[in-house]
Scaffold this motif. Structure first.
Motif, mmCIF file in Angstrom:
data_model
loop_
_atom_site.group_PDB
_atom_site.id
_atom_site.type_symbol
_atom_site.label_atom_id
_atom_site.label_comp_id
_atom_site.label_asym_id
_atom_site.label_seq_id
_atom_site.Cartn_x
_atom_site.Cartn_y
_atom_site.Cartn_z
ATOM 1 N N THR A 61 12.845 -20.829 4.383
ATOM 2 C CA THR A 61 12.289 -19.918 5.393
ATOM 3 C C THR A 61 12.523 -18.443 5.072
ATOM 4 O OG1 THR A 61 14.309 -20.128 6.712
ATOM 5 C CG2 THR A 61 12.475 -21.602 7.245
ATOM 6 N N GLU A 62 13.341 -18.174 4.051
ATOM 7 C CA GLU A 62 13.572 -16.793 3.635
ATOM 8 C C GLU A 62 13.604 -16.732 2.114
ATOM 9 O OE1 GLU A 62 16.523 -15.166 7.230
ATOM 10 O OE2 GLU A 62 17.168 -15.135 5.149
ATOM 11 N N ILE A 63 12.911 -15.747 1.551
ATOM 12 C CA ILE A 63 13.005 -15.523 0.110
ATOM 13 C C ILE A 63 13.211 -14.037 -0.161
ATOM 14 C CG2 ILE A 63 11.594 -17.512 -0.531
ATOM 15 C CD1 ILE A 63 9.302 -15.531 -1.103
ATOM 16 N N GLU A 64 14.029 -13.766 -1.144
ATOM 17 C CA GLU A 64 14.188 -12.399 -1.636
ATOM 18 C C GLU A 64 13.222 -12.295 -2.818
ATOM 19 O OE1 GLU A 64 18.192 -10.010 -1.231
ATOM 20 O OE2 GLU A 64 18.159 -11.174 -3.083
ATOM 21 N N ALA A 65 12.140 -11.564 -2.614
ATOM 22 C CA ALA A 65 10.992 -11.662 -3.517
ATOM 23 C C ALA A 65 11.025 -10.709 -4.700
ATOM 24 C CB ALA A 65 9.698 -11.438 -2.731
ATOM 25 N N GLY A 66 11.953 -9.767 -4.718
ATOM 26 C CA GLY A 66 12.017 -8.848 -5.844
ATOM 27 C C GLY A 66 12.599 -7.513 -5.456
ATOM 28 N N THR A 67 12.490 -6.583 -6.400
ATOM 29 C CA THR A 67 13.059 -5.243 -6.255
ATOM 30 C C THR A 67 11.934 -4.214 -6.349
ATOM 31 O OG1 THR A 67 15.066 -6.046 -7.354
ATOM 32 C CG2 THR A 67 14.806 -3.651 -7.148
ATOM 33 N N PRO A 68 11.403 -3.741 -5.230
ATOM 34 C CA PRO A 68 10.252 -2.827 -5.256
ATOM 35 C C PRO A 68 10.485 -1.555 -6.060
ATOM 36 C CG PRO A 68 10.636 -3.641 -3.047
ATOM 37 C CD PRO A 68 11.808 -4.072 -3.861
ATOM 38 N N ALA A 69 11.744 -1.098 -6.136
ATOM 39 C CA ALA A 69 12.024 0.145 -6.869
ATOM 40 C C ALA A 69 11.722 0.017 -8.362
ATOM 41 C CB ALA A 69 13.486 0.549 -6.666
ATOM 42 N N MET A 70 11.471 -1.200 -8.858
ATOM 43 C CA MET A 70 11.123 -1.378 -10.267
ATOM 44 C C MET A 70 9.771 -0.773 -10.598
ATOM 45 S SD MET A 70 12.463 -5.265 -11.023
ATOM 46 C CE MET A 70 11.678 -5.282 -12.649
ATOM 47 N N ASP A 102 11.314 3.044 1.006
ATOM 48 C CA ASP A 102 9.897 3.428 0.972
ATOM 49 C C ASP A 102 9.105 2.505 0.050
ATOM 50 O OD1 ASP A 102 10.258 5.538 2.736
ATOM 51 O OD2 ASP A 102 10.603 7.013 1.144
ATOM 52 N N ALA A 103 9.687 2.144 -1.086
ATOM 53 C CA ALA A 103 9.011 1.225 -2.012
ATOM 54 C C ALA A 103 8.838 -0.147 -1.368
ATOM 55 C CB ALA A 103 9.805 1.111 -3.315
ATOM 56 N N ALA A 104 9.828 -0.578 -0.597
ATOM 57 C CA ALA A 104 9.730 -1.863 0.101
ATOM 58 C C ALA A 104 8.624 -1.827 1.145
ATOM 59 C CB ALA A 104 11.067 -2.204 0.744
ATOM 60 N N ILE A 105 8.503 -0.712 1.830
ATOM 61 C CA ILE A 105 7.427 -0.555 2.816
ATOM 62 C C ILE A 105 6.075 -0.659 2.116
ATOM 63 C CG2 ILE A 105 6.338 1.081 4.406
ATOM 64 C CD1 ILE A 105 9.202 2.107 5.040
ATOM 65 N N ALA A 106 5.958 -0.062 0.946
ATOM 66 C CA ALA A 106 4.710 -0.142 0.177
ATOM 67 C C ALA A 106 4.395 -1.578 -0.220
ATOM 68 C CB ALA A 106 4.810 0.737 -1.071
ATOM 69 N N ALA A 107 5.432 -2.399 -0.374
ATOM 70 C CA ALA A 107 5.241 -3.805 -0.739
ATOM 71 C C ALA A 107 4.836 -4.659 0.461
ATOM 72 C CB ALA A 107 6.506 -4.368 -1.369
ATOM 73 N N GLY A 108 4.954 -4.111 1.650
ATOM 74 C CA GLY A 108 4.481 -4.805 2.834
ATOM 75 C C GLY A 108 5.456 -5.771 3.469
ATOM 76 N N VAL A 109 6.728 -5.719 3.077
ATOM 77 C CA VAL A 109 7.704 -6.663 3.640
ATOM 78 C C VAL A 109 8.131 -6.247 5.038
ATOM 79 C CG1 VAL A 109 8.557 -7.289 1.352
ATOM 80 C CG2 VAL A 109 9.694 -5.448 2.643
ATOM 81 N N SER A 110 8.693 -7.195 5.757
ATOM 82 C CA SER A 110 9.199 -6.904 7.099
ATOM 83 C C SER A 110 10.709 -6.752 7.125
ATOM 84 C CB SER A 110 8.806 -8.034 8.058
ATOM 85 O OG SER A 110 9.376 -9.265 7.620
ATOM 86 N N THR A 111 11.367 -7.148 6.023
ATOM 87 C CA THR A 111 12.823 -7.167 5.977
ATOM 88 C C THR A 111 13.312 -6.650 4.637
ATOM 89 O OG1 THR A 111 12.833 -9.143 7.389
ATOM 90 C CG2 THR A 111 14.883 -8.622 6.242
ATOM 91 N N VAL A 112 14.411 -5.894 4.656
ATOM 92 C CA VAL A 112 15.012 -5.417 3.416
ATOM 93 C C VAL A 112 16.488 -5.790 3.387
ATOM 94 C CG1 VAL A 112 13.438 -3.481 3.018
ATOM 95 C CG2 VAL A 112 15.472 -3.145 4.458
ATOM 96 N N ASN A 113 16.967 -6.031 2.192
ATOM 97 C CA ASN A 113 18.399 -6.151 1.949
ATOM 98 C C ASN A 113 18.795 -4.899 1.186
ATOM 99 O OD1 ASN A 113 20.875 -6.720 0.374
ATOM 100 N ND2 ASN A 113 20.733 -8.710 1.336
ATOM 101 N N VAL A 114 19.549 -4.032 1.827
ATOM 102 C CA VAL A 114 19.977 -2.793 1.178
ATOM 103 C C VAL A 114 21.424 -2.968 0.729
ATOM 104 C CG1 VAL A 114 18.349 -1.167 2.217
ATOM 105 C CG2 VAL A 114 20.362 -1.851 3.497
ATOM 106 N N SER A 115 21.639 -2.788 -0.566
ATOM 107 C CA SER A 115 22.927 -3.135 -1.161
ATOM 108 C C SER A 115 23.765 -1.893 -1.450
ATOM 109 C CB SER A 115 22.687 -3.907 -2.461
ATOM 110 O OG SER A 115 23.896 -4.273 -3.060
#
Length: 400
Positions: A61-70, A102-115
């Motif tokens: 039900t949850e996936i961490e799909a990548g790193t938008p900052a790449m 901001d990059a995550a927002i561009a990817a269209g996700v609803s959730t971020v994991n900020v490390s």
């Protein structure tokens, strides 16, 4: 504090130990982020979507799909997963930076994991500051992400080497800034099950936030540590398919899901019969062979050669079965080889509709063992038929 006490900061009832024993465990699959960080692994956008689909079919039900900052390509791949409208939450992994959000927002996700680094050694080396710097970053970046409408999890890099009292401060800061979850990362695999349980128990007593455990497998303890952390109060676990990940990898999805069900009776929502399929999809994309003896999804986990085991299983499956292969859509399989006994030979000949006297059966067993030693492998049905024919021919010749 009683099992149904209230969190003084919120007035809400804080879930107690008895609640957690029965509550579902959420498995957050990070194959597409941490898994892809395995040396030499690189997924195409199409492969990422295919893996996400396979994970959805498996009940993740949850996936961490990548790193938008790449960059653009990674953002496009993550967006493609979001736009596939799968029945799961797509999360982007970010550094504790506003530009990453901001990059995550561009990817269209609803959730971020900020490390953010939380051990003193990593804070000093990576942030060029002290603990106050980390706390300030959490307040600013989590607050920014929340202002943009995102759900936020804070990842504590190197949590297992952090001072526990400071870790509790970090979690409190994350909550104050609006985060819903904190990830406890055993980044360098320094925990064992006892210390994993103790750490998570201490953190659970201090917060009602969702707590996620992220275990690495350098010492081969990632699954055991994850189970211990869940027992200590973790509500979520970070996993990857076939344990793919940096260095020795991460806690495998298939191991954690089955162990939680088999050993602890905990619900995960994972469709156990789909685990083999998702493992095959990931292995193909990663160009990584699944070891034959890989727990849960390896070809040999329900395969038996030992004469003692085969004889027992033929009489009563319970003699050598604790995990029912049917739970995984699998079945027991017997192979003939050096360690086979007469029971296996008799059963195999019967399955092939071949007749043999007791003396012939013993001769066939001896020939099977000779063949297995000479060829370093199991005896196929074709080879067994050829051995049977030769033994029968010799027997007929001796009687002529």
């Amino acid at each position: 504090m009683s099992p149904h006490s209230k969190d003084p900061s919120s007035g809400k009832r804080r879930p107690g130990a008895e609640d957690r024993k029965c509550s579902p465990v959420v498995l957050n699959d990070t194959t597409l982020r941490d898994g892809e960080q395995a040396p030499g692994v690189a997924f195409t956008a199409a492969e990422k979507v295919a893996i996400a689909r396979a994970l959805a079919r498996a009940g993740v039900t949850e996936i961490e799909a990548g790193t938008p900052a790449m960059g653009h390509d990674e953002i496009a791949a993550i967006r493609a997963i979001v736009e596939a409208e799968l029945p799961l939450t797509t999360i982007a992994w970010c550094r504790m930076r506003m530009e990453d959000v901001d990059a995550a927002i561009a990817a269209g996700v609803s959730t971020v994991n900020v490390s953010v680094p939380v051990s003193d050694v990593q804070i000093a080396a990576k942030l060029r500051g002290g603990r106050a710097t980390a706390l300030d970053m959490i307040a600013r970046v989590v607050g920014y992400a929340r202002s943009k409408g995102l759900d936020v999890a804070v990842g504590g890099e190197d949590s297992s080497r952090a001072d526990v009292s400071f870790l509790i401060e970090v979690i409190a800061a994350a909550k104050a800034a609006g985060a819903r979850r904190f990830r406890v990362a055993d980044t360098l695999s320094v925990l064992d099950p006892d210390s994993s349980y103790a750490l998570m128990s201490a953190l659970r007593k201090a917060t009602d936030l969702e707590l996620e455990f992220h275990g690495h497998d350098d010492l081969g303890l990632a699954t055991a540590n994850t189970l211990a952390a869940i027992k200590g109060g973790a509500t979520h676990a970070s996993v990857t398919v076939i344990g793919l990940g940096e260095r020795a990898g991460n806690a495998p999805l298939e191991e954690v899901a089955v162990a939680l069900t088999q050993l602890h009776g905990r619900e995960t929502g994972i469709v156990l019969t789909e685990l083999g399929n998702v493992a095959a999809v990931v292995a193909a994309a990663a160009v990584r062979a699944i070891p034959l003896n890989k727990a849960i999804v390896g070809d040999h986990i329900f395969t038996h050669e030992s004469g003692i085991h085969v004889d027992g299983l033929l009489k009563d499956r319970r003699t050598y079965q604790s995990l029912d292969p049917m739970l995984l859509g699998r079945s027991h399989r017997f192979v003939i080889g050096k360690h086979s006994g007469l029971a296996a030979i008799i059963a195999s000949l019967s399955n092939l509709h071949l007749q043999a006297s007791p003396e012939e059966q013993r001769s066939i067993l001896a020939r099977v063992r000779e063949y297995a030693i000479a060829n370093k492998g199991p005896v196929t049905n074709e080879t067994l038929v050829a051995i049977w024919q030769d033994v029968r021919h010799r027997a007929v010749g001796a009687c002529a």
